[in-house]
Design a protein around this motif. Structure first.
Motif, PDB file in Angstrom:
ATOM      1  N   ALA A  93       0.850  -1.191   0.000  1.00  0.00           N
ATOM      2  CA  ALA A  93       0.000   0.000   0.000  1.00  0.00           C
ATOM      3  C   ALA A  93       0.886   1.240   0.000  1.00  0.00           C
ATOM      4  O   ALA A  93       2.026   1.198   0.463  1.00  0.00           O
ATOM      5  N   PHE A  94       0.352   2.337  -0.526  1.00  0.00           N
ATOM      6  CA  PHE A  94       1.010   3.628  -0.413  1.00  0.00           C
ATOM      7  C   PHE A  94       0.532   4.279   0.882  1.00  0.00           C
ATOM      8  O   PHE A  94      -0.656   4.556   1.036  1.00  0.00           O
ATOM      9  N   HIS A  95       1.444   4.500   1.811  1.00  0.00           N
ATOM     10  CA  HIS A  95       1.067   5.032   3.129  1.00  0.00           C
ATOM     11  C   HIS A  95       2.225   5.880   3.666  1.00  0.00           C
ATOM     12  O   HIS A  95       3.136   5.355   4.305  1.00  0.00           O
ATOM     13  N   PRO A  96       2.229   7.187   3.373  1.00  0.00           N
ATOM     14  CA  PRO A  96       3.345   8.041   3.792  1.00  0.00           C
ATOM     15  C   PRO A  96       3.535   8.034   5.305  1.00  0.00           C
ATOM     16  O   PRO A  96       2.551   8.003   6.066  1.00  0.00           O
ATOM     17  N   PRO A  97       4.782   8.082   5.759  1.00  0.00           N
ATOM     18  CA  PRO A  97       5.053   8.117   7.198  1.00  0.00           C
ATOM     19  C   PRO A  97       4.817   9.502   7.780  1.00  0.00           C
ATOM     20  O   PRO A  97       4.641  10.486   7.053  1.00  0.00           O
ATOM     21  N   ALA A  98       4.844   9.574   9.103  1.00  0.00           N
ATOM     22  CA  ALA A  98       4.744  10.859   9.777  1.00  0.00           C
ATOM     23  C   ALA A  98       6.072  11.598   9.747  1.00  0.00           C
ATOM     24  O   ALA A  98       6.138  12.812   9.990  1.00  0.00           O
ATOM     25  N   GLY A  99       7.114  10.887   9.460  1.00  0.00           N
ATOM     26  CA  GLY A  99       8.464  11.433   9.377  1.00  0.00           C
ATOM     27  C   GLY A  99       9.423  10.273   9.224  1.00  0.00           C
ATOM     28  O   GLY A  99       9.040   9.109   9.425  1.00  0.00           O
ATOM     29  N   VAL A 100      10.644  10.552   8.835  1.00  0.00           N
ATOM     30  CA  VAL A 100      11.668   9.523   8.641  1.00  0.00           C
ATOM     31  C   VAL A 100      12.915   9.933   9.404  1.00  0.00           C
ATOM     32  O   VAL A 100      13.352  11.090   9.306  1.00  0.00           O
ATOM     33  N   LEU A 101      13.484   9.000  10.159  1.00  0.00           N
ATOM     34  CA  LEU A 101      14.731   9.258  10.863  1.00  0.00           C
ATOM     35  C   LEU A 101      15.868   8.485  10.213  1.00  0.00           C
ATOM     36  O   LEU A 101      15.823   7.254  10.128  1.00  0.00           O
ATOM     37  N   CYS A 102      16.878   9.199   9.757  1.00  0.00           N
ATOM     38  CA  CYS A 102      18.093   8.603   9.202  1.00  0.00           C
ATOM     39  C   CYS A 102      19.239   8.921  10.155  1.00  0.00           C
ATOM     40  O   CYS A 102      19.921   9.943  10.001  1.00  0.00           O
ATOM     41  N   ASP A 103      19.425   8.078  11.157  1.00  0.00           N
ATOM     42  CA  ASP A 103      20.453   8.300  12.167  1.00  0.00           C
ATOM     43  C   ASP A 103      21.762   7.700  11.677  1.00  0.00           C
ATOM     44  O   ASP A 103      21.911   6.476  11.609  1.00  0.00           O
ATOM     45  N   LEU A 104      22.695   8.552  11.336  1.00  0.00           N
ATOM     46  CA  LEU A 104      23.956   8.105  10.751  1.00  0.00           C
ATOM     47  C   LEU A 104      24.797   7.285  11.717  1.00  0.00           C
ATOM     48  O   LEU A 104      25.717   6.579  11.290  1.00  0.00           O
ATOM     49  N   ASP A 105      24.495   7.335  13.004  1.00  0.00           N
ATOM     50  CA  ASP A 105      25.191   6.484  13.966  1.00  0.00           C
ATOM     51  C   ASP A 105      25.027   5.014  13.608  1.00  0.00           C
ATOM     52  O   ASP A 105      25.915   4.194  13.884  1.00  0.00           O
TER      53      ASP A 105
END
Length: 358
Positions: A155-167
């Motif tokens: 399904a297409f379901h956009p997130p509330a936000g995305v976290l890309c933690d480089l750690d």
């Protein structure tokens, strides 16, 4: 905490992709009003999932931990059903949320669980792989694999936000980090040539998770994807360009029973798509050959077994871009100029495959 970059993704359900280090404390702010949060993660990521849980509990959220199988083995409808059972038992409502911690397989699964539960609850991918950061976590595509093929149910379901933690990248196996760069290279060829220039100047720097080049490459690639998906959530138009190299790649993954890294399969698929573009009279030889040179410099595979061609062709015929019996490929007319090759002949497809066969 390291400097934070916020890359907006537009559309009807706009959100930010947050890139930086030490981002765990950002998670609760992305889910205001969610009293209950389910955190999905595999056993190898228990430590990172625990940090996410602690941050949520510190903000007064009730947390349900759901352990899922690792990698592609967990990206099934059976795993999704088990997750839904846990949400039901915990009394999750439409105001609650799902957080998926892991690579692309985990975030695809977590997003699909959220999309289907009560016909859609909020979710946030906390991406722990380079591949997930630049591809799976951005754009709202969610789904599971089935016997028929990869990502055919979803399904297409956009997130509330995305976290890309480089750690997360500091402990990522080098082969996984390198595999993720295939999606970055794809973005370079379809839209942002600066990516290719950066890699060519210093391929070694492009594979150093602690160096600045990797962050720049991630931000370049995320901006490319954000620009594309912000105007075409449901892949009814321009979003198809993100599938450059993926028709053969998904076929390889199916033939390999999903034991190949996605990025490794994409690498072979990119070289194939470039050669197909050239043989179809669309792309000049130097640009086609540049694909193989860059991917080889990164240590990525660019060939596949010649004997597998009949199985690969059969798998490609159920690709989601196909229309009836006609295969459709995203091709290049020039650097950063994409188009569709509709219904190429089997002879042309085989001729292109011969250039990537071993």
């Amino acid at each position: 905490m390291d400097e934070i970059t916020r890359i907006p993704v537009g559309g009807e359900q706009a959100y930010d992709v947050v890139v930086g280090r030490g981002l765990t404390d950002q998670i609760a702010a992305l889910l205001p009003g969610a009293d209950r949060v389910a955190v999905l993660a595999s056993a190898p990521l228990a430590g990172r999932a625990g940090a996410v849980e602690a941050a949520l509990r510190a903000e007064g959220r009730a947390v349900t931990r759901i352990e899922i199988p690792d990698a592609e083995s967990g990206k099934t409808i059976e795993t999704a059903a088990a997750c839904w059972d846990r949400l039901g038992a915990a009394g999750f409502t439409r105001s609650d949320a799902v957080v998926a911690v892991g690579g692309g397989a985990a975030t695809d699964l977590g997003g699909y669980v959220a999309a289907a539960w009560l016909r859609g609850v909020r979710w946030v991918p906390v991406s722990t792989s380079l591949l997930g950061m630049v591809d799976a976590a951005v754009g709202g595509k969610t789904g599971v694999n089935t016997a028929a093929g990869k990502n055919l149910v979803g399904a297409f379901h956009p997130p509330a936000g995305v976290l890309c933690d480089l750690d997360s990248l500091d402990s990522l196996p080098p082969a996984d980090l390198t595999a993720g760069l295939a999606e970055v290279v794809k973005c370079g060829f379809i839209a942002e040539p600066a990516i290719l220039d950066l890699i060519e100047r210093d391929p070694a720097a492009a594979t150093d998770p602690a160096g600045p080049a990797v962050r720049r490459l991630i931000e370049y690639a995320v901006r490319v994807k954000a620009d594309v998906v912000g105007g075409d959530l449901k892949e009814s138009g321009r979003r198809e360009i993100l599938n450059y190299g993926h028709t053969l790649a998904h076929a390889i993954e199916k033939v390999e029973h999903y034991t190949w890294r996605h990025g490794d399969a994409v690498s072979v698929g990119l070289v194939y798509a470039a050669q197909l573009s050239h043989l179809a009279g669309r792309l000049d030889r130097p640009t086609a050959d540049r694909h193989r040179a860059i991917l080889t410099a990164l240590g990525l595979p660019t060939t596949y077994s010649a004997a597998a061609w009949p199985d690969l062709l059969a798998a490609m015929r159920v690709d989601k871009k196909a229309r009836g019996s006609r295969l459709r490929f995203i091709v290049l007319d020039a650097l950063a100029e994409t188009d569709v090759l509709d219904g190429p002949s089997d002879d042309l497809l085989a001729e292109a495959f011969a250039t990537v066969s071993d």
